[in-house]
Write an enzyme that holds these catalytic residues in place. Structure first.
Site, mmCIF file in Angstrom:
data_model
loop_
_atom_site.group_PDB
_atom_site.id
_atom_site.type_symbol
_atom_site.label_atom_id
_atom_site.label_comp_id
_atom_site.label_asym_id
_atom_site.label_seq_id
_atom_site.Cartn_x
_atom_site.Cartn_y
_atom_site.Cartn_z
ATOM 1 N N HIS A 458 -16.157 -11.276 0.265
ATOM 2 C CA HIS A 458 -16.105 -11.347 1.722
ATOM 3 C C HIS A 458 -15.845 -12.770 2.192
ATOM 4 O O HIS A 458 -15.112 -13.009 3.137
ATOM 5 C CB HIS A 458 -17.420 -10.835 2.309
ATOM 6 C CG HIS A 458 -17.464 -9.348 2.368
ATOM 7 N ND1 HIS A 458 -18.630 -8.634 2.407
ATOM 8 C CD2 HIS A 458 -16.465 -8.443 2.392
ATOM 9 C CE1 HIS A 458 -18.340 -7.345 2.458
ATOM 10 N NE2 HIS A 458 -17.044 -7.205 2.439
ATOM 11 N N ARG A 565 4.324 -1.338 9.931
ATOM 12 C CA ARG A 565 3.753 -0.270 9.086
ATOM 13 C C ARG A 565 2.909 0.601 10.014
ATOM 14 O O ARG A 565 1.745 0.302 10.276
ATOM 15 C CB ARG A 565 2.882 -0.879 7.982
ATOM 16 C CG ARG A 565 3.664 -1.651 6.926
ATOM 17 C CD ARG A 565 2.716 -2.315 5.943
ATOM 18 N NE ARG A 565 3.355 -2.765 4.719
ATOM 19 C CZ ARG A 565 3.789 -4.006 4.497
ATOM 20 N NH1 ARG A 565 3.655 -4.930 5.433
ATOM 21 N NH2 ARG A 565 4.348 -4.335 3.349
ATOM 22 N N ARG A 601 8.566 1.843 10.965
ATOM 23 C CA ARG A 601 8.670 2.653 9.748
ATOM 24 C C ARG A 601 7.811 3.898 9.949
ATOM 25 O O ARG A 601 6.659 3.793 10.391
ATOM 26 C CB ARG A 601 8.166 1.860 8.541
ATOM 27 C CG ARG A 601 8.272 2.680 7.271
ATOM 28 C CD ARG A 601 7.967 1.874 6.051
ATOM 29 N NE ARG A 601 6.546 1.630 5.915
ATOM 30 C CZ ARG A 601 6.019 0.866 4.945
ATOM 31 N NH1 ARG A 601 6.814 0.261 4.084
ATOM 32 N NH2 ARG A 601 4.725 0.702 4.865
ATOM 33 N N GLU A 695 13.376 1.255 -1.728
ATOM 34 C CA GLU A 695 12.185 0.929 -2.525
ATOM 35 C C GLU A 695 12.260 1.527 -3.917
ATOM 36 O O GLU A 695 11.455 1.209 -4.781
ATOM 37 C CB GLU A 695 10.931 1.500 -1.847
ATOM 38 C CG GLU A 695 10.672 0.916 -0.492
ATOM 39 C CD GLU A 695 9.537 1.623 0.205
ATOM 40 O OE1 GLU A 695 8.458 1.042 0.306
ATOM 41 O OE2 GLU A 695 9.739 2.767 0.648
ATOM 42 N N ASN A 718 8.402 -5.000 -2.624
ATOM 43 C CA ASN A 718 7.120 -4.739 -3.298
ATOM 44 C C ASN A 718 7.235 -3.501 -4.186
ATOM 45 O O ASN A 718 6.911 -3.519 -5.369
ATOM 46 C CB ASN A 718 5.996 -4.491 -2.284
ATOM 47 C CG ASN A 718 5.873 -5.603 -1.266
ATOM 48 O OD1 ASN A 718 6.271 -6.728 -1.532
ATOM 49 N ND2 ASN A 718 5.318 -5.297 -0.099
ATOM 50 N N ASP A 719 7.722 -2.412 -3.561
ATOM 51 C CA ASP A 719 7.837 -1.182 -4.342
ATOM 52 C C ASP A 719 9.060 -1.205 -5.251
ATOM 53 O O ASP A 719 9.009 -0.680 -6.363
ATOM 54 C CB ASP A 719 7.883 0.036 -3.403
ATOM 55 C CG ASP A 719 6.487 0.464 -2.998
ATOM 56 O OD1 ASP A 719 5.619 0.509 -3.896
ATOM 57 O OD2 ASP A 719 6.255 0.722 -1.808
ATOM 58 N N ARG A 729 1.832 -2.078 -8.803
ATOM 59 C CA ARG A 729 1.701 -3.312 -8.022
ATOM 60 C C ARG A 729 0.248 -3.690 -7.773
ATOM 61 O O ARG A 729 -0.053 -4.811 -7.368
ATOM 62 C CB ARG A 729 2.466 -3.208 -6.702
ATOM 63 C CG ARG A 729 1.934 -2.170 -5.751
ATOM 64 C CD ARG A 729 2.935 -1.870 -4.651
ATOM 65 N NE ARG A 729 2.577 -2.507 -3.392
ATOM 66 C CZ ARG A 729 3.130 -2.193 -2.224
ATOM 67 N NH1 ARG A 729 4.097 -1.298 -2.163
ATOM 68 N NH2 ARG A 729 2.742 -2.788 -1.122
ATOM 69 N N CYS A 766 12.020 -6.421 3.715
ATOM 70 C CA CYS A 766 10.740 -6.385 4.419
ATOM 71 C C CYS A 766 9.565 -6.435 3.440
ATOM 72 O O CYS A 766 8.415 -6.306 3.841
ATOM 73 C CB CYS A 766 10.630 -5.154 5.312
ATOM 74 S SG CYS A 766 10.625 -3.622 4.391
HETATM 75 C C1 PEP Z 1 7.590 -2.706 0.125
HETATM 76 O O1 PEP Z 1 7.403 -1.807 -0.690
HETATM 77 O O2 PEP Z 1 8.132 -3.803 -0.149
HETATM 78 C C2 PEP Z 1 7.164 -2.498 1.526
HETATM 79 C C3 PEP Z 1 7.484 -3.350 2.470
HETATM 80 O O3 PEP Z 1 6.384 -1.427 1.771
HETATM 81 P P1 PEP Z 1 4.776 -1.391 1.496
HETATM 82 O O4 PEP Z 1 4.387 -2.745 1.008
HETATM 83 O O5 PEP Z 1 4.149 -1.018 2.785
HETATM 84 O O6 PEP Z 1 4.657 -0.328 0.461
HETATM 85 MG MG MG Z 2 6.737 0.141 0.018
#
Ligand code: PEP
Ligand code: MG
Length: 835
Positions: A458, A565, A601, A695, A718-719, A729, A766
């Site tokens: 925390h 998001r 999104r 993604e 990210n995905d 991830r 993104c």
């Molecule tokens: C991503 O996957 O890069 C993305 C922006 O979506 P999220 O992180 O919300 O899965």
């Molecule tokens: Mg994603």
């Protein structure tokens, strides 16, 4: 049946409810009384036969001629002493008379080596009898009346309806198991019912009404548990608890992070901090500062030695607890909306309402401790349970208990919290920072370094929110510091340099100064467009999850919003977000951006993002399962409400809608149909802007076949990285092998953006990569023309873009893509851009 039971030992009488062990305090074994012994001689309280004598000699039962069984239990958890400190005068099946010696024990030894030395006398059989208890506060062994069994009484309403109901086994969906937050939510629901409610895991049971007891079961992700309830509202209790547990007890995705390393690394063993030395740690909050060490001594709590007797001390404890709880409630009000801090305060309130902690504190008062000692001892008992847990997130709550221990004791003693008299330009160094320490930091503190701690505690969450650089889990090497040493803290890269040489210090100071000046300058230009030196405009937009962040992005010069998001806005909903509430929330965000484009999104729920308002199936491999768009066909209401709310927004020209987790043409074609149908049914004429997230590698590879049907791509690095390198991830252990700089990921980004550019459409990024300074040139070179960036980075990224040429970026990206690994790519970036 009428049986008089004498005191088996001399001492002060203590209510059974105050014994610090739920097996007794909750009368699981039967009703009775406890005695705080003045000496160690235990005698027979009734005439009868020794029906059991435990081999550890800490417990003995006597059965009367009429069949009543009286158990005398010496101390709590004394079975662990394995007979040490006990001597028996009888054997099993011996006949005894009232007052005959049974067991002698060493009071000092037991008190010192067990959680409690209370001698507990209970009637274990029959249980459905009225038990009359002495009103005396002191009793004498073998002489004073202690208990009396009355006539068999009518069973209470509670018992009549009290058949135990057991739930079907429930699989735990909480990624981090039952740490404090879900345990708190569960206890909160359980406490609304009168019935006795327990949780069982692998044959071990615990009260569902106590956070600590729940945590003590060590319930982990995918464990199977059952809920048992008996009492007047047992059925309702199960009806409320089962779905709540199945749905993850309100845990949001943000809380589903894997526990990170909590133990101090040994990487710094042997370092000599009296010389120029670099030590490493875990980055809890990024930033680069230079300053002087200010040692934060652990605030020792003074425990008073005065004792005004159990009644008065109980009153003192009650008052102190009420006062601390009131203060926390006030702080919750003051911090409304500051999500993480508010949650931390609520957890603290939950801890102070936990009956395991409070009952233990009361028992210790009853057993003769003063209020402060009693609370300290009770916290220690809770900490013991938490310490035994395997789960790091549970262990992290120990800091919260210690924080509250300090707070309550200081309230009892009236001690004032130490004002931190920290000189300007200090870097605070301490063993471990507690949430309360962080809330006291002032502008003189530039950063913090701690021996212990973890990035998910925390305190660390609070440090990140405050933008305070912090390095944790550095290890005991910090003990060498005396205070006043010069230190360079590069928390972003996970290291600190103590006693830097003049040249190193000068270099660091120059960097800090330059960073600060550049940021100030960049902020002045933040609202201007970011155009490369060869005239290409790159749109730098916000990356948000709330109206608050939209406002911050607008203030930071965002050219629009590249990703909202939407699932974050409704993360705490109990029911599917209605069209109206969505329309209102989206309109507010659109208005906050003052005519700039906003990319909404559609809901990316499911998989590792469970939400309370949807009954999503449990899956073996949720990351590869029902996520994002894959949920819409089975949950029509969810997506229909959202589509309608989005299509109603005005002006529609500023609205971009994008669909997450598209992996096949079928899904896209289906969604286009759904949108068109809804538009028709709403009688709308205006076109809408539809795009998709890239993604999944399949979409990047076939990008040209997707882009022809839509207006834009937004690449979710990210995905895309997760699915390209096949590393979850959220897996902290493998995190170091997963990088968006992997040339395979770069190739996919290039494929998607090239297809978009060829079709005269835009590709943006993104994912987290868009906010990284060292990725900007690379992404532009790969063909990306829009970046969705976190608000604090917008000004700096815009400034960087103004120094780049697309032509040069393209040549550089081509070279990067040809390399073998992410490490090579990063090296190339460093070499070309010194980033
Ligand atoms: C991503 O996957 O890069 C993305 C922006 O979506 P999220 O992180 O919300 O899965
Ligand atoms: Mg994603």
């Amino acid at each position: 049946m009428n049986l008089e039971i004498l005191a088996p030992v001399s001492g002060a009488v203590i209510p059974i409810e105050q014994v610090p062990d739920p097996a007794f305090s909750e009368k699981m074994l039967g009703d009775g009384l406890a005695v705080n012994p003045t000496n160690g001689m235990v005698v027979a309280p009734i005439d009868g036969v020794v029906s059991s004598l435990h081999k550890s000699l800490h417990a003995v039962s006597i059965t009367s001629e009429s069949g009543a069984e009286v158990l005398i239990h010496i101390g709590v958890e004394t079975v662990n002493l394995q007979g040490k400190g006990f001597k028996a005068f009888v054997k099993q099946d011996n006949k005894v008379k009232k007052g005959d010696k049974l067991i002698e024990f060493d009071v000092d030894f037991i008190t010192a080596n067990a959680p409690s030395g209370l001698v507990i006398t209970i009637i274990t059989n029959p249980m459905d009898v009225e038990v009359f208890k002495t009103k005396a506060s002191l009793v004498e062994a073998g002489k004073s009346f202690l208990l009396n069994i009355g006539e068999r009484r009518e069973p209470s309403a509670l018992e009549l309806e009290g058949e135990e109901i057991i739930s079907t086994p429930i699989k735990i969906v909480n990624k981090n198991g039952f740490h404090a937050r879900p345990a708190g939510v569960l206890a909160n629901i359980a406490n609304k019912f009168k019935s006795k409610i327990e949780i069982e895991k692998n044959g071990k049971k615990a009260s569902a009404k106590s956070i600590v007891s729940i945590m003590g079961l060590g319930i982990e992700y995918q464990d199977s548990i059952t809920i048992l309830a008996s009492g007047p509202d047992a059925e309702e209790a199960l009806k409320a608890l089962m779905p709540a547990v199945k749905e993850g007890l309100n845990e949001t995705e943000e809380e589903h992070h894997p526990a990170l390393q909590t133990v101090a690394s040994d990487a710094n063993t042997g370092a000599d901090l009296s010389k120029e030395t670099k030590i490493t740690g875990i980055s809890a909050s990024a930033g680069f500062v230079t300053g002087k060490v200010f040692l934060m001594a652990e605030e020792t709590i003074e425990i008073p030695s005065t004792n005004q007797g159990p009644a008065k001390e109980a009153e003192i404890l009650d008052k102190a607890l009420a006062s601390v709880k009131n203060n926390i409630k006030e702080e919750i009000k003051e911090n409304k909306g500051k999500h993480s801090f508010e949650e931390i305060l609520k957890t603290h309130l939950g801890i102070l309402e936990d009956h395991f902690l409070i009952d233990n504190a009361n028992s210790f008062v009853g057993a003769g401790k003063n209020a402060a000692e009693a609370f300290v001892n009770a916290v220690e008992k809770s900490v013991e349970i938490l310490n035994a847990a395997q789960n790091n997130l549970i262990k992290e709550r120990i800091a919260d208990y210690k924080d509250l221990q300090r707070r309550v004791v200081m309230t009892i003693t009236g001690a004032k919290p130490k004002i931190l008299n920290v000189p300007a330009g200090s870097v605070l160094v301490g063993q471990e920072f507690l949430p309360n320490d962080i809330s006291k930091l002032n502008a003189n503190v530039l950063g913090v370094i701690s021996a212990g701690g973890s990035a998910t505690s925390h305190a660390s969450i609070m440090l990140r929110n405050a933008g305070m650089p912090a390095l944790v889990a550095v290890g005991s090497v910090l003990k060498q510091l005396k205070g006043g040493e010069e230190v360079i803290l590069n928390a972003a890269e996970g290291y600190a340099v103590f006693n830097p040489s003049d040249s190193v210090k000068k270099e660091a100071l120059t960097r800090v100064e330059a960073d600060k000046k550049a940021h100030e300058q960049n902020l002045l230009n933040a609202s201007k467009p970011a155009v490369t030196i060869d005239g290409v405009a790159i749109s730098v937009e916000g990356n948000i999850g709330s109206l608050d962040e939209a406002v911050k992005s607008a203030q930071s010069g965002a050219d629009g919003i590249g990703l909202i998001r939407t699932e974050f806005i409704f993360a705490n909903n109990k029911t599917i977000p209605s069209e109206e509430e969505q329309y209102k929330a989206y309109s507010d965000i659109l208005n906050a951006m003052g005519g700039k484009p906003v990319t909404f999104r559609t809901f990316d729920v499911g998989g590792d993002k469970p939400v309370a308002y949807m009954n999503l199936p449990k899956e073996e491999n949720p990351i590869m399962g029902l996520r994002g768009v894959r949920n819409y066909e089975a949950n029509k209401e969810l997506i229909t409400n959202q589509i309608r709310a989005l299509l109603r927004l005005k002006p529609q020209a500023n609205v971009r809608i994008m669909i997450p987790m598209i992996s096949s043409a079928r899904e896209l074609d289906h969604m286009i149909n759904v949108f068109d149908e809804e538009k028709k049914s709403m009688g709308l004429k205006e076109d809408y802007n539809l795009g998709i997230m890239v993604e999944v590698p399949s979409v990047a590879i076939l990008a040209d076949r997707f882009i022809e049907k839509i207006s834009f791509f937004s690449i979710g690095t990210n995905d895309l990285t997760q699915y390209t390198v096949a590393i979850d991830r959220g897996n902290a252990q493998l995190a170091k092998f997963s990088s968006s700089f992997n040339p395979a990921v770069l190739t996919l980004i290039n494929m998607a953006s090239t297809a978009a550019n060829k079709a005269g459409k835009k590709a943006g990024v993104c994912g987290g990569m868009a906010s990284q300074m060292n990725a900007v040139a690379l992404l532009i070179g790969l063909g990306v023309r829009e970046l969705a960036v976190s608000a604090p980075e917008i000004a700096n990224i815009k400034a960087l873009i103004r120094t780049l040429s697309v032509k040069e970026c393209e040549a550089f990206a081509k070279e990067a893509i040809s390399l073998r690994s992410s490490v090579n790519v990063r090296e190339l970036v460093k070499q070309k851009f010194n980033l």
